[in-house]
Structures are given as C-alpha cells and as structure tokens.
Design a protein around this motif. Structure first.
Motif, mmCIF file in Angstrom:
data_model
loop_
_atom_site.group_PDB
_atom_site.id
_atom_site.type_symbol
_atom_site.label_atom_id
_atom_site.label_comp_id
_atom_site.label_asym_id
_atom_site.label_seq_id
_atom_site.Cartn_x
_atom_site.Cartn_y
_atom_site.Cartn_z
ATOM 1 N N HIS A 1 4.328 -0.886 -1.506
ATOM 2 C CA HIS A 1 5.233 -1.730 -0.718
ATOM 3 C C HIS A 1 4.570 -2.206 0.562
ATOM 4 C CE1 HIS A 1 8.765 -2.935 1.616
ATOM 5 N NE2 HIS A 1 8.444 -2.039 2.523
ATOM 6 N N PHE A 2 3.881 -1.315 1.247
ATOM 7 C CA PHE A 2 3.253 -1.709 2.513
ATOM 8 C C PHE A 2 2.190 -2.800 2.280
ATOM 9 C CE2 PHE A 2 4.251 2.706 4.521
ATOM 10 C CZ PHE A 2 5.503 2.250 4.897
ATOM 11 N N ALA A 3 1.455 -2.647 1.193
ATOM 12 C CA ALA A 3 0.454 -3.681 0.894
ATOM 13 C C ALA A 3 1.138 -5.020 0.595
ATOM 14 C CB ALA A 3 -0.407 -3.228 -0.285
ATOM 15 N N ARG A 4 2.253 -4.955 -0.109
ATOM 16 C CA ARG A 4 2.985 -6.197 -0.382
ATOM 17 C C ARG A 4 3.517 -6.817 0.915
ATOM 18 N NH1 ARG A 4 4.752 -7.565 -5.408
ATOM 19 N NH2 ARG A 4 6.712 -8.346 -4.552
ATOM 20 N N CYS A 5 3.890 -5.986 1.867
ATOM 21 C CA CYS A 5 4.354 -6.512 3.150
ATOM 22 C C CYS A 5 3.225 -7.265 3.853
ATOM 23 C CB CYS A 5 4.846 -5.374 4.036
ATOM 24 S SG CYS A 5 6.366 -4.618 3.418
ATOM 25 N N VAL A 6 2.029 -6.721 3.771
ATOM 26 C CA VAL A 6 0.881 -7.388 4.376
ATOM 27 C C VAL A 6 0.690 -8.781 3.765
ATOM 28 C CG1 VAL A 6 -1.651 -7.312 4.490
ATOM 29 C CG2 VAL A 6 -0.284 -5.292 5.111
ATOM 30 N N ARG A 7 0.952 -8.875 2.490
ATOM 31 C CA ARG A 7 0.817 -10.166 1.798
ATOM 32 C C ARG A 7 2.066 -11.039 1.933
ATOM 33 N NH1 ARG A 7 -3.305 -10.041 2.139
ATOM 34 N NH2 ARG A 7 -5.089 -9.721 0.788
ATOM 35 N N GLY A 8 3.077 -10.508 2.646
ATOM 36 C CA GLY A 8 4.304 -11.284 2.806
ATOM 37 C C GLY A 8 5.209 -11.286 1.592
ATOM 38 N N LYS A 9 4.934 -10.443 0.652
ATOM 39 C CA LYS A 9 5.779 -10.400 -0.551
ATOM 40 C C LYS A 9 7.041 -9.567 -0.346
ATOM 41 C CE LYS A 9 1.730 -10.741 -3.629
ATOM 42 N NZ LYS A 9 0.887 -9.985 -4.596
ATOM 43 N N ASP A 10 6.990 -8.594 0.556
ATOM 44 C CA ASP A 10 8.148 -7.756 0.880
ATOM 45 C C ASP A 10 8.341 -7.751 2.393
ATOM 46 O OD1 ASP A 10 8.516 -6.961 -1.755
ATOM 47 O OD2 ASP A 10 7.628 -4.967 -1.482
ATOM 48 N N GLU A 11 9.558 -7.436 2.822
ATOM 49 C CA GLU A 11 9.831 -7.131 4.221
ATOM 50 C C GLU A 11 9.748 -5.617 4.391
ATOM 51 O OE1 GLU A 11 10.879 -8.820 7.227
ATOM 52 O OE2 GLU A 11 9.767 -10.339 6.072
ATOM 53 N N PRO A 12 9.089 -5.128 5.399
ATOM 54 C CA PRO A 12 8.961 -3.669 5.559
ATOM 55 C C PRO A 12 10.330 -2.990 5.627
ATOM 56 C CG PRO A 12 7.516 -4.798 7.114
ATOM 57 C CD PRO A 12 8.362 -5.858 6.460
ATOM 58 N N ILE A 13 10.497 -1.940 4.844
ATOM 59 C CA ILE A 13 11.764 -1.207 4.909
ATOM 60 C C ILE A 13 11.610 0.105 5.677
ATOM 61 C CG2 ILE A 13 12.622 -2.280 2.808
ATOM 62 C CD1 ILE A 13 12.077 0.315 1.357
ATOM 63 N N ALA B 1 -6.465 -13.518 0.332
ATOM 64 C CA ALA B 1 -5.878 -13.370 -0.997
ATOM 65 C C ALA B 1 -6.487 -12.132 -1.647
ATOM 66 C CB ALA B 1 -6.154 -14.622 -1.822
ATOM 67 N N GLY B 2 -6.167 -11.919 -2.888
ATOM 68 C CA GLY B 2 -6.694 -10.740 -3.586
ATOM 69 C C GLY B 2 -6.016 -9.489 -3.080
ATOM 70 N N LYS B 3 -6.574 -8.376 -3.450
ATOM 71 C CA LYS B 3 -5.979 -7.107 -3.051
ATOM 72 C C LYS B 3 -6.158 -6.876 -1.556
ATOM 73 C CE LYS B 3 -6.554 -4.887 -7.512
ATOM 74 N NZ LYS B 3 -6.939 -3.651 -8.227
ATOM 75 N N VAL B 4 -5.189 -6.228 -0.959
ATOM 76 C CA VAL B 4 -5.285 -5.869 0.450
ATOM 77 C C VAL B 4 -6.319 -4.759 0.589
ATOM 78 C CG1 VAL B 4 -4.031 -4.855 2.391
ATOM 79 C CG2 VAL B 4 -2.878 -6.496 0.868
ATOM 80 N N LYS B 5 -7.254 -4.971 1.499
ATOM 81 C CA LYS B 5 -8.300 -3.965 1.740
ATOM 82 C C LYS B 5 -7.825 -3.003 2.816
ATOM 83 C CE LYS B 5 -12.346 -6.268 -0.040
ATOM 84 N NZ LYS B 5 -11.657 -7.354 -0.759
ATOM 85 N N VAL B 6 -7.942 -1.727 2.503
ATOM 86 C CA VAL B 6 -7.344 -0.685 3.324
ATOM 87 C C VAL B 6 -8.407 0.259 3.847
ATOM 88 C CG1 VAL B 6 -5.708 1.262 3.316
ATOM 89 C CG2 VAL B 6 -5.249 -0.772 1.903
ATOM 90 N N GLY B 7 -8.256 0.660 5.098
ATOM 91 C CA GLY B 7 -9.059 1.737 5.671
ATOM 92 C C GLY B 7 -8.162 2.913 6.019
ATOM 93 N N ILE B 8 -8.620 4.106 5.727
ATOM 94 C CA ILE B 8 -7.840 5.309 6.016
ATOM 95 C C ILE B 8 -8.494 6.052 7.178
ATOM 96 C CG2 ILE B 8 -7.188 7.583 5.128
ATOM 97 C CD1 ILE B 8 -6.973 6.351 2.338
ATOM 98 N N ILE B 9 -7.679 6.444 8.161
ATOM 99 C CA ILE B 9 -8.178 7.335 9.210
ATOM 100 C C ILE B 9 -7.700 8.741 8.886
ATOM 101 C CG2 ILE B 9 -8.256 7.873 11.667
ATOM 102 C CD1 ILE B 9 -7.515 4.984 12.253
#
Lengths: 364, 364, 364, 364
Positions: free
Chosen positions: B305-317, B2-10
C-alpha cells in the motif's frame, strides 16, 4: 513470450469467479484477458465484474486468440476431457479444475495430448497451496511428527449451488466425486506421493435423495505404501456452512488444522452483515466468519504458481498425473462402496462412463 | 518516475527483516534496492538474505541515491524523528515504524517537514492491514454489531529481543510505548477516528525489573467522542509466545479475533520443528504454530500500500497524523499511570524528553 | 441436630430456583423444606417444581419453623441486610446471595449480629466453587505460573431478567454491582486474600439507558499488596448469551478458563432445541450450548459446602467478611468512576444509601 | 437391604482407582467396603488411599462377605466372564468393566447366569453418563439435528499403562478392543439402539509393534437400521495426552463435543504442576489441563446409578445385553480388518478364543 501470462477462462459461475478473483489478487504474473461461457449474459457479467476485455460464447472461438497462453477450465466435470484436448490442440497450456475427468481413458488421453502438444496440464488442486495446510506439511517434513501413519482430510457443507453437481450425468458422482477428490489428492501429496495400495469406501444418500442420485456423504480409507493410511470424509449434508479440516498423526506428534471454525472470528450479530463464509446459511445470530477466504484456500497462490510454470519459473506441483491418481481412487472408491470391500490398486474398470456407475449402476 | 518504487531500508534487525521479507512477498509495486545500518556486517547480512544490491553504513549516504524514492525506518524510537527529517529533506517519502517518535514537538516537526518537502509521511501501523482485524472492521462497518461501544486490543509476549527496547533512553518507555501504540491506533481507527476525550492508564514492572526501568505490563482505557471506549492491554511478561487479539462489542453484537491461538494449528511434537510463532519459547510438546505470519499481520499488504501511495495509486491510510494522535495518548497514558487519574485530552506536556519520564521521573 | 440440614429459601425467582435445584443435585447433606415469597403463587410454583413441603408468604413466619437451621436469601439486594439480621436473630444460619448488601454500615451490622447470635454468615460467591476456576487456582497454588501478577475475571451478558436489577433503588447499582462483585471476590480469593490497596473504575450506560439509571458496562482495576493487579470486566450489553471467563498471568506462565465458549458443544440447529445457556437469545442457527450448567458454576458444591459448615464438617470458605471486602470495593469503584481517579483503600464514605449514588448522585 | 449399597471392588489398578474415587465423589447411595487383588500390597494401597476397611487377595473370599451386594470387576478382560459368573453365583450384583468379555459364548453365559441368579449384570460404559455427551444426545432427542445420519466417536492416546493391555492373551485385542468398545456402544446408544447391519474395520500396528501384537490404530464403520452410520476411531499411537470427542450429523444440524481440548484451560507453565489430564506426557510448556476429570467422564454418576439400580430406584441403562452387542461388533470388526470387507451381522464365529485372532491368527 514475455510480460504477464494472458489467460482465458472457460466458465462463468462459482469456480470461474474464484479464478478471476484470484488472478486479480496476485496480479504480477498473469492477467485474465478473456472469458467464454455459452449462457447468454453470464460471461458478460463476469467480464464486467473483473474488467475482462474479451467475451466469447463458444470457448473454441476463444482458443483462436493468439496471445492467450493459458486457459482455465471451470466447467462441469464431463467437459474437462474434451475441453482439455481442444485447448492443448490449440497450443495453449491447460489449468483443469478438479476432478480431472470421468474415466481413466480420458485421463490418459488428456495427459497424452498435452505431452504431444508440448503444453502443461496443470491440475487445480488448491489444497496443495492452502497456507495452513502447507504449514502442517512443512512441520511434518521437518520431522515434527516423526513417522506419519495417518492423514485425515475432511470437507463438508450442505451441497453445491450449481445444478450440474446434482446431475450425475454431468458430474459423474456426488460428494465423493466433488470433494473427495480434494482429500485423496491431499493425503497423497502430504505423504510424498507414495503408491496407493487399496481403497475402502462407504457412502450413502441421507438427505438429498429427492434431488440427486449421487451420494451426499462418504468416507474413504486409503492404504499407502510405507504403512500409512489416508482418511477422507465428505458431506453435502452438513449444516452450518463450509467445514474444511485436516488431522495428521505421526509416531512423534499430531497436528490439527481447521480452515473455518479454527480460523474464524466467532461473531454474534443481531442485524447480520455481508458475508460469513462459503455456503453459510445466514449472518444473523452466532456465525463463524472467515477472512480473506480465497487467500486462505490458496487459490491466488495456485493460479500465480501456474502462471509462473508457463513462464518456466516454477515446475508444476499439481499435474495431470496427480489428477489421474485421484481419478483411479475415485473409481475404486465407488467400486468399494458397492462391494463393501477393499479394492486393490491398480484398478482399471472397463466400459465405465462415469465413476458413480460403479456404485449405482454397475455394468452387468 | 515509473516502474517499481525503489526502497531503502534503515535498519537491519527484526523490523528491517520483516520489511524486506514483506516487499518480497508482494513484489509488483516496489523493490528494496538498499539497506543502511551502522553495525558492521548487519546490513551485509540482510542484503545477502534478501538480495539487496546496495549496502550503506551511514543512512545519510543512502539518502544520496537518486533513484530511491521511499525510505523505511526500522531503527530505535529515539532516532525516528531525526531520520524522518533527514529523509524528507532528501526529498524521499518516509515510512516510519511505530511509535512515531518521543515527543509531540518531534511529531509536529516530522509532519511539518514532510509537508513542506512534499513527501509522504507514512506510519507503519500494520494492524490497519491485518486481514482478520480488517474483517472485524468490515462487519462492524456493515452494521453487524450495531453501535459499537467498546473496542479492545491486546498484544502480549515475554519481551523483545533487541537491547534498545529495554533501555528507556532509546525506547522512551516499556511495553506501553512498544505495543500500546498498536492498540491505541487500532481502537482509534476501528471507531472511525473520533476525538479522544481522555486516557486512563495502569502499569507496572512485574517481571523484568532487573533488566529495565520500563513497565512490562499495562492497561489503558480511552474515552472517545460518541460514547465509546477503547481498552488496550499489553505485556512483556506473558509467557508462551506472542498473543494478539481483539474484541469488539456493539449494541447489536460482538466479535472476537485472535491472531494466534485462534488461527493456529494445535500441534504436539516430540521432536520439535523449525518455527512456531514470534517469541515462542520452544517447538516441543504442545505448541500453537501459525502460518504465513507476516501476511496474517498485514506487513506485505502494508508495504504494498505504501508503495502504491508513492505512485499515487492509493491515499495513505496510516499517516504521520495518526502517529501523532497515538503519541499524545502515550504521553497522557504515562501521566495517568503516575497520577492514578484520567488525563483529559488535548494533553501537551512541556519539557518532556521521553514519554516514560512522565511516569518514572516527572519534571519537578 | 443430626441428619440432613433443613433449609428454608427466601425468594422464588432465578436465584431461588438455582438454589433449590442445587440442593437436589447434591442431596446428601441438606434438604429444602420451606420457601417464602410475598408474591402470590410464586412460592407455590417453586415448591411444586422441587417438592418443597412448606410455603410462606412472609419470610418472618418461616423463621418460626424450629427445625430449619439454615436460610438462604435470594431476594433483591436492598433486602439482604434486614433479612440477614432477622434470620440471625431467629438463631438460624444465613446464606446471603451476592452482593452482601448496600452499605458498609449494613455489612458491619450483618457480621456483628451473626457473630453475637452464634450463627454463620455465609456469602454465596459461587466462583469459589466453580470447578474450572478452582483448577486454575490449584495450578497456580502448585507454582505452575510462578508469581502471579495479574488476575482477570469477566462476566457479560445482555442484562438480567428480573425487574429489580434495573431499578437502582432496589439493586444499588448496575452491572458492576450485579456481577462486578463476582470478579472482585474472585481476584481477591485467587491471590490469597491480600490487602487491596486501590480501586480504579470506568463505567458507562451504553445500551440500556432507557431502562435503567445503572451502568451497563464496567471495567475495574484493583491493586493488591504484593505487586499484583486484578481486572474485572462486566457487561449487561453483550449480545449472544452468557460469557464468563478468567485469565491468570504469572511470571512463569498463563492460564485461560472460559466457562461458556470454552466448554460448550458448538452446535448448528435448523430446528432449535430446549436450552442452550443462561441468557442465550435463541437455539436456532449456531449456538454454544453448555452442559450441567449449575454444576459447572459450582452452585451445588457451594450449597453442599454451606450445609457441611452448619454441621461443623467444613469451615466456611466464603463468608460475610469476604462480602464486606467486596462491598468496600464496590463503593470505591463507583467513587472512582465519578472522579476518574484511583481510590485508595480503606474507603468508608458516609451518608451513602446505595453504591451507585457515589457515581450518579454524589452527596453535596 | 436398606442403607447404602455395600460394594466390593476386584482390582487395584487404574480402573479400580477410578471406581473407588467415583464412589467417594457421590457417596449417598453406596460405599466401598472391600477390595480384592492378588498382588501383595496392591489391594492394601488402594484400601489405604480410599479408607476401604476390608482387603482380600482372592476375590472368591470377598464374595463370602454377606453384606456386600454389588461387586465391580476392574480386572483384565479375559477374567471378566469367570469373575462375573462367580459373583452372580454368590448372589451379588455385577458391575463389569468394558469390554464385556472375550467371546459371544462367554457373553451369553454371563447374561444367562445373572438372569438365573436374579442379579443385575451392569456394563460399565461411562460414555452413557458423560455429561457433555449426554447433552448432545438430549439436543438430538429434542430434534435439534433433525434425522441423525452419522455419529462419530473417537478416543485416542499413546497407549495404556498396565501391562496386560499389551498382551493380547489377556486383553483379547489392541486399541479397538480397549477403546473401540466405547465408540461402538456410544453410537448404538446415541441412535436409540437400532439393529446393527454391518461392520467395516481398518486397523494396523504403526508405532508399538515391538511391544504388542495388537493393533494400535483403528477405524470402524457401522451401518445401522434406519439409514444411519456410526464411525469409531481409536488410537494408542496419538501423542499429547488423552483425546476424546464426538461429532453428530443430522439432516437439520450438527454438534461437536470435545472432552479435552474442548473443555480444558489452555495453560503455559515454565515450572509444571501436579496433573494435567489422563496420559498427558508433561505439565511444562503448553498443556491442556482438564478439571474434575472423573465427573466430566461420568464415572461417579455411573456408579451412583448402578447403586440405585441395586436398590430398585433406577433401571439399568447400561447392561450385559449392551456389552454383548458391542462384543459382536468387536468380533466382526477384527474379521473385517482381516478380509478387508464388510461383515454382515449377526456374526457368530466359532472356535474363537479372543477377538484379535480373527485378524491376526484366523482359524484354518
């Protein structure tokens, strides 16, 4: 308190809709939990559209909700002052739509009451948040234009939808009151809030004389300390949809920003489509549709900022004091339109109930 | 979680900076917690600029961080596939910058591994989120233009800053690979993802021949099922700053959207100022500064949007499958540029290591 | 002879009207003294409108008028060759509308007969005289853009008015034949008439399939000696009135010229007005009216130049040889559209009666 | 007399060059046969450039040439009246550059002498001939905009080249005198020459205070009979080259015409080129080059018309009476700038030697 700022909206029409939509577009700082409107069904409709859980028909009842911290006023101009005072007395922060009120006495009282109650009086001048205009100011502040000597702002369309705008009893004036307040605030803010020395104003009712006693076209010239001029042009008599633009002239440069024709997707459509732009008459033939209109005006950014101010994360950049400055210019502008002469500031007419009276019905 | 999606950048350069800034602009769904870059000091600099707490010099170490759920790849093209596979095998969702990879074999494997590992493979095509272009698609989808028969997208500037773009070993191709991928994806998406029938491509190296073996100007024509055409124009040889525009033609109308000259504040400055627009050569004289560039490209909206997809809130477009379609067109485009003839799809060349080889160094 | 050049016009419709008006706008070198059209009443109407004293229903009779020195052909394409030959054999100078003819055999014969008869064969390509485009060429020739590597020209509207354009028997092709000839000539002229190496063309019939066998949308890519490319886009399927534009890209710069949206007076009219622009659908709502349309296209300047050539004051800058070059590209373009592949020049198909046959009905 | 009208030009600088070039561009009605300028070498240079056969250093000598029928004045403002009177007394028709003169007394005398001598006094207001603006008026006259209630004209650049403009003794005023006269004439003409009721003017010296006592920025509001307003904006302090534009607002529509940014070829040049536009600072970087500048301003058409008037083929559409109306507004404008109040017309100040004195040095 912690968490998102809980917001109540007074109003259910055009401006209230913009506010509700704006809070949804930038949801991380605030949420609208209540709406109040006296007209049966109106508040319910807005609540349904935006998923607002609580509905009131008397805004004073809404002020009893303990968890609401900030109340926005999207009601006719003549109600801004009494509502602000009620909200402040209920211990809640105030967001007041433009123009601030009807008289300087009201402005002073609004500011005073909020100060005494320890609440913020935030003035909803979205042009301070309009991204394209903010970019112009950034460039000017970086020295791109050298010394700025002239700032112009213009906002024109063919007239508002809501009835109360046309009734000067409730609005206090025509297009200069309705939209001139934007340009006055804009020039003042852009130049860094210098003292305003004088106001010169020309106005007339050219097209909508059967519908209103208010002016439907105006131009206003402001002299600022520091040898700079502001020029504010407004119309309710301009066909073809909304027009909003600025021009900034400095010794070392010039910049132009046009929010509509200068941002749009020139489009020809034989069949029409959903929505082009605020006040657009049609979507068939050639049109100038804009995109993300609220964001491009800065409404979500504005409401987001106000919520952050409530949490102490930001200092308000559009305040009751700004609204009071604008109010004085509005009054001086109507006076100037009557006399045909420059009005020096400070200008504090007495016995004035609404700004337009200085032009149309001056006190004997 | 839950909470914010934690992201790593390469990555730590241009694209990584855009990503980090984008997550900050829309902070309610995700936060960047780590950055990995092999070059000493680079990751640190980005981390300092954006307040990113963890720094790695080997992205594989970063993949060991348990709380990171989504990793974005802002690295040279030839690394997209191996990195994606590593990320997926670490059980994390992938955001891969465009173009997806070098070969169809890679594309297939990337998609396959992510599917097997149960992670999302999201393809960072920001034009699907560009607000002005989204408005064009909305109008078209509402029927404004009738049957659409031609979609054009063009992106031009005077060449990228980072070295690896000019080295076809690492980039896989020149401007068609770098920016043609945007236009191909755009036309495909705009038209509703119809089957692509053929690809015709003309390209050349006109200006930067001393610096690269890659093409610096290209035009590509796509035939779609349903009697529609896509046209994609790109250049690394166009002076004057970034240019990005679309034109859409339908039986019932036409719309034009220009992200730069059509959105800018025409400005003259004797003294210059901070920033005009991506790839702009100067800020003195006349310039076309844009405002809120990232937002107007849709980068924050995309990452949100991508973060929401990770949480299942959106479908990736924008998915790996989209990237694979683009990849096939890229390969076909280079083949067409060599033969001077239309290439029918499906096109699956064998033994190809990088797309540009089909044009410059075809297999014997 | 001395005095003004006496001119006879063959035709009475759209193009003939433009010619007659053009001679009136720059009257010092020439005057129209006769018009010939087989359709009863048509020639009379044009004569009345422009004060042309003599009317003929068979152009061959008009060729008997001794004082006429120059004859302009504003007739369907398939008549260009026989009329040119008749005019030349009557000892008069020829102005032939674009495209020159139907086949290379015709082109060769037209050039040959005029040479033998000692008359000028002038090719009415007005884009060589279009003031805005001429300015672009002047800047390029002054080195403003450095080495030019790409010239684009596009002309689009929703289809011609006269019936014969839609009948490929009389026109020889659709929009590529009708307007592609302009862009081909333009790129060739702009670059200084380098040898054309190859032609690549994509076309289709998207909107007007019930009305014509001709293509209504086309794009054509020309490779020139000297590493430069031309790109020609045309449509009879573009709504919203005429569109005519160029883009020129050089190593050192870029210039854009738009004859309509880039020259017009953006106008909103509730009531409409007389005339907006060629092929405009309406004058209500938003429109893009142009001013002095003929002059801005260069028609008067072109006819003035041709008259001066007759008097030996100028050397023709648009000749039958130019028309022949265009004709070869037209043929190659239709061939390319069929094969989907680049056609190398020289290209001299045999047994072809009209260009479009190479696309639609190739010889067995 | 018959044949072409023989013309003598007084002056040899910027305006004289425009006139000479204009007569060459439309040569069928007039030819320049003489030029007079007191500065050694100046007249000779112009004569050489344009093939003018006769040169004088005292214009009074030129007036002795019997065959000269029309004399144009391209000299500093303070000389307009005495020169006009000399020309008229020599029995020749007068073309006087704008503004007409310094005082109403002069204006009256100029008109009176010309009437008595039976010569035409033609006022060189080229905006009556500017094709793009003429198109706006045609549309308005056709009813496109309904009742017009506001006409705006603006002309801005960074200051004139010739010294005398900066010396108010010779010019009579700053930018309002120099270019305001255009806008005043334009609004008056556009609206059909209604009576002007009042003038309101704001001006200042913002940038060039070290060089001139004249104002370098002004805005002027005119009230016309029939409930219409004119708005005239001018600057010598606007960077970036010439800017000239109009906006016309009617109850039924609006039209915008921009002569420079709205007509130009947006161009980026690394190397520069010959000429962009009047007063442009540079040709490198982004510029807005215009094409056929004189024609687009209407100068050749204007001079052509004046020559036709001399031959009795046209009635003058820009006369000394127009210039007198403008002169009265100029005087009223400077008065208004001083008082900060509307000046009602008619306004006939006494003892005024130059308009600007009413603002800077009012009579005691």
């Amino acid at each position: 308190m912690a968490g998102k700022v809980k917001v109540g909206i007074i109003g259910s029409q055009f401006e209230a809709d913009i506010q509700a939509a704006s809070f949804q577009l930038m949801p991380d700082e605030a949420e609208v939990v209540a709406v109040a409107s006296p007209t049966r069904g109106h508040a319910e409709a807005l609540a349904t559209k935006y998923g607002i859980p609580r509905v009131f028909h008397d805004y004073r009842e809404m002020l009893g909700e303990k968890d609401i911290e900030m109340v926005t006023i999207a009601a006719p101009n003549y109600l801004h002052a009494p509502m602000t005072i009620d909200i402040a007395n209920a211990g809640k922060h105030v967001v007041c739509e433009k123009p601030l009120c009807m008289t300087l006495e009201e402005a002073d009282e609004m500011i005073d009451v909020c100060r005494r109650q320890g609440v913020l009086l935030m003035y909803a001048e979205e042009l301070f948040f309009t991204p394209k205009y903010v970019k112009a100011k950034q460039m000017a502040d970086e020295g791109a234009l050298g010394k700025v000597y002239l700032v112009k702002q213009s906002e024109k369309h063919f007239g508002p939808h809501a009835d109360w705008f046309w009734d000067v009893e409730r609005s206090g004036g025509g297009v200069f009151m309705d939209m001139g307040c934007h340009g006055i605030a804009f020039c003042y803010w852009f130049l860094g809030r210098p003292k305003i020395k004088s106001v010169l104003c020309h106005m007339g009712t050219y097209v909508h004389g059967e519908r209103t006693q208010g002016e439907d076209d105006s131009v206003c010239i402001l002299e600022f300390d520091g040898n700079a001029t502001g020029m504010v042009e407004n119309s309710w008599a301009r066909r073809g949809g909304m027009d909003d633009r600025i021009e900034v002239f400095g010794e070392g440069g010039v910049t132009y920003a046009n929010l509509h024709m200068g941002n749009a997707l020139p489009t020809f459509s034989k069949y029409g489509y959903g929505y082009a732009v605020e006040k657009a008459p049609d979507t068939k033939g050639w049109t100038w549709p804009v995109f993300e209109e609220l964001w491009n005006y800065g409404f979500p950014q504005e409401m987001h900022h106000f919520a952050r101010c409530v949490r102490g994360k930001d200092e308000p950049i559009a305040t009751g004091e700004d609204g009071r400055v604008v109010q004085e210019v509005l009054l001086a502008g109507y006076e100037s339109a009557r006399t045909g002469a420059k009005v020096e500031l400070p200008f504090r007419p007495t016995g004035v109930k609404r700004p337009i009276d200085l032009w149309r019905n001056p006190a004997p």
